[in-house]
Design an enzyme around this catalytic site. Structure first.
Site, PDB file in Angstrom:
ATOM      1  N   CYS A  30      59.672  46.037  21.988  1.00  0.00           N
ATOM      2  CA  CYS A  30      60.325  45.868  20.677  1.00  0.00           C
ATOM      3  C   CYS A  30      60.027  44.489  20.088  1.00  0.00           C
ATOM      4  O   CYS A  30      60.493  43.467  20.612  1.00  0.00           O
ATOM      5  CB  CYS A  30      61.826  46.089  20.860  1.00  0.00           C
ATOM      6  N   CYS A  33      63.106  42.512  19.019  1.00  0.00           N
ATOM      7  CA  CYS A  33      63.811  42.061  20.226  1.00  0.00           C
ATOM      8  C   CYS A  33      63.181  40.775  20.755  1.00  0.00           C
ATOM      9  O   CYS A  33      63.893  39.841  21.151  1.00  0.00           O
ATOM     10  CB  CYS A  33      63.764  43.123  21.319  1.00  0.00           C
TER      11      CYS A  33
END
Length: 122
Positions: A30, A33
């Protein structure tokens, strides 16, 4: 304080403690993230009295399912065992610090009263 990796076995024990626990649901693949991770780590260093925990959604899919995680990163805040914040999306450092201040400033007696009212209405 560094972040703590949570597992299915350690999650409940960690978030039900007294005090504030922030939980970042994330995954290695991600991009948002990865951009949020250093901001979260800085918050951990700046707020050592707050537990900063992480859940790898790939390794602990049952936790992701339990909490209905459909987008990552998702940040949750618990205070005295009660979830008081749950939102998907990365945050900038000042926004995360504002969240920390807001959670610290909560009137937990009022929060408990609201939770009890919600449970009674169900």
């Amino acid at each position: 304080m560094s972040t703590v990796d949570l597992t299915t076995d350690s999650f409940e024990q960690t978030v039900t403690k007294d005090g504030i626990v922030l939980v970042d649901f994330w995954a290695e693949w991600c991009g948002p993230c990865k951009r949020f991770a250093p901001i979260y780590d800085q918050s951990s260093d700046a707020n050592p009295e707050i537990v900063h925990a992480k859940v790898d959604t790939e390794a602990h899919q049952e936790l992701s399912a339990q909490f209905g995680i459909t987008a990552i990163p998702t940040l949750m805040a618990f205070r005295d065992g009660i979830m008081v914040y749950n939102r998907a999306g990365a945050m900038a450092g000042p926004d995360l610090q504002n969240l920390v201040k807001a959670v610290e400033g909560l009137d937990m007696d009022e929060v408990r009263k609201q939770v009890a009212e919600q449970q009674a209405a169900q």
